[in-house]
Design an enzyme around this catalytic site. Structure first.
Site, PDB file in Angstrom:
ATOM      1  N   CYS A   1      -2.794   3.431   2.868  1.00 23.88           N
ATOM      2  CA  CYS A   1      -3.515   2.347   3.526  1.00 23.88           C
ATOM      3  C   CYS A   1      -4.578   2.887   4.464  1.00 23.88           C
ATOM      4  O   CYS A   1      -4.549   4.046   4.864  1.00 23.88           O
ATOM      5  CB  CYS A   1      -2.543   1.447   4.278  1.00 23.88           C
ATOM      6  SG  CYS A   1      -3.326  -0.077   4.872  1.00 23.88           S
ATOM      7  N   ASP A   2      -5.474   2.013   4.857  1.00 26.74           N
ATOM      8  CA  ASP A   2      -6.762   2.351   5.464  1.00 26.74           C
ATOM      9  C   ASP A   2      -6.766   3.568   6.381  1.00 26.74           C
ATOM     10  O   ASP A   2      -7.439   4.557   6.123  1.00 26.74           O
ATOM     11  CB  ASP A   2      -7.275   1.147   6.264  1.00 26.74           C
ATOM     12  CG  ASP A   2      -7.585  -0.036   5.372  1.00 26.74           C
ATOM     13  OD1 ASP A   2      -7.370   0.076   4.146  1.00 26.74           O
ATOM     14  OD2 ASP A   2      -8.039  -1.067   5.879  1.00 26.74           O
ATOM     15  N   LYS A   3      -6.057   3.518   7.513  1.00 31.17           N
ATOM     16  CA  LYS A   3      -6.157   4.584   8.511  1.00 31.17           C
ATOM     17  C   LYS A   3      -5.308   5.788   8.152  1.00 31.17           C
ATOM     18  O   LYS A   3      -5.506   6.876   8.692  1.00 31.17           O
ATOM     19  CB  LYS A   3      -5.750   4.074   9.903  1.00 31.17           C
ATOM     20  CG  LYS A   3      -6.498   2.831  10.344  1.00 31.17           C
ATOM     21  CD  LYS A   3      -8.003   2.986  10.203  1.00 31.17           C
ATOM     22  CE  LYS A   3      -8.726   1.671  10.380  1.00 31.17           C
ATOM     23  NZ  LYS A   3      -8.432   0.653   9.351  1.00 31.17           N
TER      24      LYS A   3
ATOM     25  N   GLU B   1     -10.654  -5.117  13.497  1.00 35.29           N
ATOM     26  CA  GLU B   1     -11.523  -5.611  12.435  1.00 35.29           C
ATOM     27  C   GLU B   1     -11.644  -7.127  12.543  1.00 35.29           C
ATOM     28  O   GLU B   1     -10.695  -7.803  12.951  1.00 35.29           O
ATOM     29  CB  GLU B   1     -10.962  -5.233  11.063  1.00 35.29           C
ATOM     30  CG  GLU B   1     -10.983  -3.737  10.820  1.00 35.29           C
ATOM     31  CD  GLU B   1     -10.441  -3.354   9.453  1.00 35.29           C
ATOM     32  OE1 GLU B   1      -9.830  -4.214   8.787  1.00 35.29           O
ATOM     33  OE2 GLU B   1     -10.625  -2.200   9.059  1.00 35.29           O
TER      34      GLU B   1
ATOM     35  N   SER C   1     -13.535  -5.123   8.248  1.00 37.70           N
ATOM     36  CA  SER C   1     -12.758  -4.685   7.100  1.00 37.70           C
ATOM     37  C   SER C   1     -13.697  -4.257   5.992  1.00 37.70           C
ATOM     38  O   SER C   1     -14.821  -4.760   5.877  1.00 37.70           O
ATOM     39  CB  SER C   1     -11.885  -5.841   6.616  1.00 37.70           C
ATOM     40  OG  SER C   1     -11.415  -5.596   5.315  1.00 37.70           O
TER      41      SER C   1
ATOM     42  N   CYS D   1      -5.297  -2.279  -1.342  1.00 35.99           N
ATOM     43  CA  CYS D   1      -6.233  -3.338  -1.728  1.00 35.99           C
ATOM     44  C   CYS D   1      -7.205  -2.857  -2.797  1.00 35.99           C
ATOM     45  O   CYS D   1      -7.750  -1.756  -2.710  1.00 35.99           O
ATOM     46  CB  CYS D   1      -7.005  -3.817  -0.505  1.00 35.99           C
ATOM     47  SG  CYS D   1      -5.958  -4.483   0.793  1.00 35.99           S
TER      48      CYS D   1
ATOM     49  N   CYS E   1       0.813  -1.217   0.000  1.00 38.96           N
ATOM     50  CA  CYS E   1       0.000   0.000   0.000  1.00 38.96           C
ATOM     51  C   CYS E   1       0.846   1.267   0.000  1.00 38.96           C
ATOM     52  O   CYS E   1       0.458   2.278  -0.590  1.00 38.96           O
ATOM     53  CB  CYS E   1      -0.909   0.057   1.233  1.00 38.96           C
ATOM     54  SG  CYS E   1      -1.296  -1.502   1.984  1.00 38.96           S
TER      55      CYS E   1
END
Length: 587
Positions: free
Chosen positions: A129-131, A463, A489, A211, A56
C-alpha cells in the site's frame, strides 16, 4: 542456483553467529530449529507490511514464503519479520489520514531497527500500500544493504451489475475504489440511489491487492522497477495470481547474488536512476505523491533531488501510458500489455533513460531492456513518438503562492483545462471544505483553498480524496480548482494542486490568503500565483498569528510534527546520508 561458500568476515551477521562469544546467540537460533549450516550462512531479512487492515497487504505473508524459498535456494538463511502499514483507502476522509505519511517514516525506521538489531546481511522487502512502498525502499537505501524490493501486486478490477438502477457509465467501465468515492458524491447530490451505492460497494474491489489505477501504490511499484530495486516486470502481475511466487523466488535468489557481488542499495539508487524513476511516473500519469517520495528516497542516499528537480523531469517527459484515473486502463491491463519494461523501452527509444544504471538483477537497465522483445500495443502503452500529450501527466508549479513549489496531475486534461483563474474560497482544514462541498456552499469558477494540512500543520499531510471525489460526483470537478498544502490521492481527478510550499504552518503564502483573492494556476507555464503585491503579502505575514494549534500535543504525531521538514525535500524526519559517520554494512 548453486550454494556458495560464505566468507562472513565482512557481513554484519558475524556479530551474532561467529566465534565462542556468540554461543548464547546461537543457542537462540538452535531453539528455532535453525541448523549449524544455516547459522553460518548469510542472513537475509524478509520484511513484509502484512496485516489484515485492507486487501493491499493481505497477500504479502504468502508471497514472503516464496521469497524465503529463493533465499534458501541461493544459500542464505531467511528471517521473516513484519512492520506496520496504514492503508490510505481505510484512513481516507477522517482523522486516520493524519497517520498515513507518518507511517512511511515509521516503516523505514522499524525496518532499520530490526535489521540493525539482528545484524541481517541483506533485505528483501515486500509492500502493498501507498506509503509502505517508499518506506521500504527508504530503509533499503538508508541501510545500504544488498536489497531487492517486491510489490505485492494490484487488485483485480471490479464489474458493476448490469441493472438499470446503476448508471450506465458505472456499468461500462472497470471499477476501482476511486469510483466508490465518486459514487458517494453522486449519492449525496441525489443522482445515485442508496441501493445502487450498496451494490457498487460490494463489487468495486473484488480481490486482494492494491488499488488498480495508477494511484500511489502502482505508481511507486513502477518506480521500484525503474529505479532498479525491483526485478524487471515483478510489479505488474495482480496480487491474486499465485504465479507471482516466481517473482518472489527470483527476488530471494537475486539478493544472494547481490551479496556475493557486494552490490548495495546505493549502487543502484543514484541520481540517474532517480531520473529514470521520475520519467516513468510522468509518462504513466502517476500519482503526485511521487513528488514527495522520490526526494525522500534520494535523501536516504545523500543525493540532492527535490520536488523541483522531479517537476523539471516531468516537464520534458511525454505522457503515453493510458491509465486511470486520467485515462482508461488499470494495472492488470498494463501488465498484459508488457508492463514497465515496455514503458522503459519506449523511453529508451526517445533517449530518455540512463541505461548504465545498475539493477537488482546485477545487470544494467540497458542490458535488461535488451532482453525485452515486446512492443507498445498502441492501446494501453502508446508509442513514445505518438503520446497522449507531449509533457508528463504530472506538472510542477512555482510562483508567489508557492515559492517552494507545488504539484498538479494533468493526465487526461486538455490544454484549455490546464489554466484556471478565480477567486479564493478559503478553508482552514479538510473537514470544513468537505462539509461546504456537501452543502454546495461554493460557486463555479472558484479556487477552493484547503490549508493547515501540510506535514507539520496537519499534522500528517492528509490526502483530500473525499473532497475532490465529492466535487467530481457533483459534476463540478472541472468547474472549480482546488489547492492545498496537503496531498492528493493518486486517484484524484480534476484541477487539484497539492504540496503547496512552504506550508501554512511554516509561514508560507498559503497561510495569508483571504476569500476573494484572485488566484491563477497555469499548468502550461508551470505557474501558480495570487494577485497580491509583495508588499501586501509581507503586510499579511506581519499580521499572521502563527500556526493553527492542533489537538496532537503528544504521541507519535506530535513527534512527527516536531521533526518533519519541508515538503519540497520529501517531508523527511532525519538528516539523511549526508550526516552519516558510519554505514551499517561496514560496521
Amino acid at each position: 542456483m548453486l550454494k556458495r561458500p560464505t566468507d562472513k568476515s565482512r557481513l554484519p551477521s558475524r556479530h551474532v553467529t561467529e566465534g565462542p562469544a556468540r554461543a548464547p546467540h546461537r543457542s537462540y537460533f538452535y531453539a528455532m530449529g535453525i541448523s549449524d549450516e544455516e547459522i553460518h550462512q548469510p542472513w537475509v531479512g524478509v520484511a513484509t507490511c502484512w496485516n489484515e487492515a485492507a486487501p493491499c497487504n493481505i497477500a504479502l505473508s504468502r508471497q514472503a514464503q516464496a521469497v524465503k524459498m529463493g533465499v534458501k535456494a541461493g544459500g542464505g538463511t531467511p528471517r521473516e519479520f513484519t512492520t506496520i502499514t496504514v492503508t490510505d483507502g481505510i484512513a481516507m476522509g477522517h482523522e486516520g489520514m493524519r497517520s498515513s505519511l507518518a507511517s512511511r517514516e515509521a516503516i523505514a525506521d522499524t525496518v532499520e531497527l530490526t535489521m540493525r538489531g539482528h545484524c541481517y546481511d541483506a533485505l528483501v522487502g515486500l509492500a502493498g500500500c501507498d506509503k509502505s512502498l517508499p518506506g521500504m525502499m527508504m530503509a533499503m537505501v538508508r541501510l545500504n544493504t544488498p536489497s531487492v524490493f517486491i510489490y505485492g501486486g494490484s487488485i483485480l478490477p471490479g464489474k458493476a451489475p448490469q441493472v438499470d438502477e446503476i448508471p450506465e457509465d458505472f456499468r461500462t467501465r472497470d471499477l476501482t475504489v476511486q469510483d466508490m468515492f465518486e459514487a458517494v458524491g453522486r449519492n449525496q447530490n441525489g443522482s445515485l440511489s442508496d441501493a445502487a451505492l450498496d451494490m457498487l460497494e460490494r463489487v468495486a474491489c473484488p480481490s486482494s491487492g492494491a488499488c488498480g489505477g495508477q494511484f500511489t501504490a502502482n505508481t511507486m511499484a513502477c518506480v521500484s522497477e525503474a529505479i532498479g530495486l525491483a526485478l524487471m516486470n515483478s510489479s505488474g502481475m495482480p496480487a491474486p495470481y499465485e504465479s507471482r511466487d516466481q517473482y518472489g523466488e527470483a527476488s530471494g535468489e537475486a539478493v544472494m547474488n547481490l551479496i556475493e557481488k557486494n552490490i548495495r542499495a546505493r549502487d543502484i539508487v543514484t541520481y540517474e536512476s532517480l531520473v529514470n524513476a521520475a520519467r516513468v511516473v510522468a509518462c504513466t500519469g502517476g500519482s503526485t505523491n511521487a513528488g514527495l517520495h522520490l526526494p525522500a528516497i534520494a535523501h536516504e542516499a545523500g543525493i540532492d533531488f527535490d520536488l523541483l528537480d522531479v517537476c523539471e523531469i516531468f516537464r520534458d517527459t511525454p505522457y503515453f501510458v493510458d491509465l486511470k484515473p486520467g485515462g482508461q486502463y488499470v494495472a492488470k491491463d498494463l501488465y498484459e500489455a508488457g508492463g514497465v519494461p515496455v514503458v522503459l523501452k519506449e523511453l529508451r527509444r526517445a533517449g530518455l533513460i540512463h541505461e548504465d544504471c545498475m539493477t537488482a538483477s546485477g545487470r544494467s537497465i540497458g542490458e535488461e531492456l535488451d532482453l525485452i522483445t515486446r512492443q507498445a500495443d498502441g492501446r494501453v502503452i502508446h508509442p513514445v513518438d505518438k503520446p497522449l500529450s507531449k509533457t508528463g501527466g504530472v506538472v510542477g508549479l512555482t510562483g508567489n503562492l508557492a515559492p517552494d513549489g507545488a504539484i498538479v496531475k494533468v493526465a487526461g486534461m486538455t490544454a484549455e483545462q490546464q489554466v484556471f483563474t478565480g477567486p479564493a474560497r478559503v478553508f482552514e482544514c479538510e473537514e470544513d471544505a468537505f462539509e461546504a462541498v456537501k452543502a454546495r456552499e461554493y460557486e463555479e469558477g472558484e479556487v477552493i483553498v484547503i490549508r493547515n494540512e501540510g506535514p507539520a500543520g496537519g499534522p500528517g499531510m492528509r490526502e483530500m480524496l473525499a473532497t475532490t471525489a465529492a466535487l467530481s460526483g457533483q459534476g463540478m470537478g472541472k468547474k472549480v480548482a482546488l489547492i492545498t498544502d496537503g496531498r492528493f490521492s493518486g486517484a484524484t481527478r480534476g484541477f487539484c494542486v497539492g504540496h503547496v510550499g512552504p506550508e501554512a504552518a511554516h509561514g508560507g503564502p498559503i497561510a495569508f490568503l483571504k476569500n476573494g483573492d484572485r488566484i491563477t494556476i497555469d499548468a502550461i507555464k508551470g505557474e501558480i500565483s495570487v494577485a497580491l503585491s509583495d508588499a501586501e503579502l509581507a503586510a499579511r505575514k506581519a499580521e499572521w498569528k502563527g500556526p493553527r494549534p492542533t489537538d496532537y500535543a503528544s504521541g507519535a504525531l506530535w513527534k512527527y510534527a516536531q521533526l518533519v521538514g519541508d515538503t519540497r525535500k520529501g517531508a523527511v524526519t532525519h538528516p539523511g546520508a549526508r550526516a552519516e559517520t558510519h554505514v551499517y554494512m561496514d560496521q
